[in-house]
Design an enzyme around this catalytic site. Structure first.
Site, PDB file in Angstrom:
ATOM      1  N   GLU A  71      -2.603  -7.212   7.208  1.00 59.38           N
ATOM      2  CA  GLU A  71      -1.166  -7.153   8.119  1.00 59.38           C
ATOM      3  C   GLU A  71      -0.853  -7.596   9.316  1.00 59.38           C
ATOM      4  OE1 GLU A  71       1.315  -6.925   8.058  1.00 59.38           O
ATOM      5  OE2 GLU A  71       2.749  -4.891   7.579  1.00 59.38           O
TER       6      GLU A  71
ATOM      7  N   HIS B 222       0.999  -1.210  -0.006  1.00 53.79           N
ATOM      8  CA  HIS B 222      -0.171   0.202  -0.095  1.00 53.79           C
ATOM      9  C   HIS B 222       1.104   1.461   0.239  1.00 53.79           C
ATOM     10  CE1 HIS B 222       0.861   0.805   3.766  1.00 53.79           C
ATOM     11  NE2 HIS B 222       1.120  -0.853   4.362  1.00 53.79           N
TER      12      HIS B 222
END
Length: 191
Positions: A83, A9
């Site tokens: 994550e 990201h």
């Protein structure tokens, strides 16, 4: 033959502040949005057909920006791409890692903590990476797939692809914000 691309990201507010975000649901910064546009331009000629993303805002927004530029209608959100759970270190400055973890795995650019109260360990993260990679490969055997995810799980997906141990996955080069990695049986290509 299909290809799999990994993208981390764009920059979010925690990245900019040196904060360990883990599963904190932070948004992209203006720089992060610009990074996403630039990486979409890099991917324009790679034939991406399907996009998967972590449902966390920073990854999903990065994926949506890329999808818009590549004219791909759907981004498939999958929780397996989230994550690593950072436990007690979530929201703490990177400099606090030694205060909460005595087991550190040092690499060229980052010191990974191996244990912290409530944190997901790397063997479990590698298992998660293996699961989602296998599912994506089964669902889209002849498609070029982009996976927009995060640093630690991105490294474990790479390790899963090559059937490496988690330690070998951590030793690979740092996965920068909007780094592009094409997974390959010969040699991964970082752009």
């Amino acid at each position: 033959m299909s290809k799999i691309f990994l993208v981390r990201h764009g920059q979010d507010s925690d990245n900019a502040a040196g904060i360990l975000n883990g599963k904190r649901d932070t948004e992209l910064t203006d720089l992060g949005r610009e990074q996403a546009k630039k990486v979409a331009d890099k991917l324009r000629d790679h034939g991406v057909e399907v996009i998967y993303a972590s449902p966390l805002k920073r990854a999903y927004e990065t994926a949506r920006i890329i999808a818009t530029i590549l004219k791909i209608d759907e981004v498939i959100a999958d929780e397996h791409l989230m994550e690593r759970e950072f436990g007690i270190l979530t929201g703490k400055p990177v400099s606090d890692i030694p205060k909460y973890s005595t087991k550190i795995f040092p690499t060229e650019k980052v010191n990974y903590f191996l244990e912290a109260e409530g944190a997901e360990d790397f063997p479990a993260l590698l298992e998660r990476g293996e699961k989602i990679l296998s599912e994506i490969q089964q669902r889209h055997p002849n498609k070029n797939v982009l996976i927009v995810t995060h640093g630690d799980i991105g490294k474990m997906i790479r390790a899963a692809y090559h059937q490496w141990a988690w330690e070998q996955g951590l030793k690979t080069p740092y996965f920068d914000n909007v780094g592009v990695l094409e997974l390959s049986d010969k040699q991964d290509v970082l752009e």
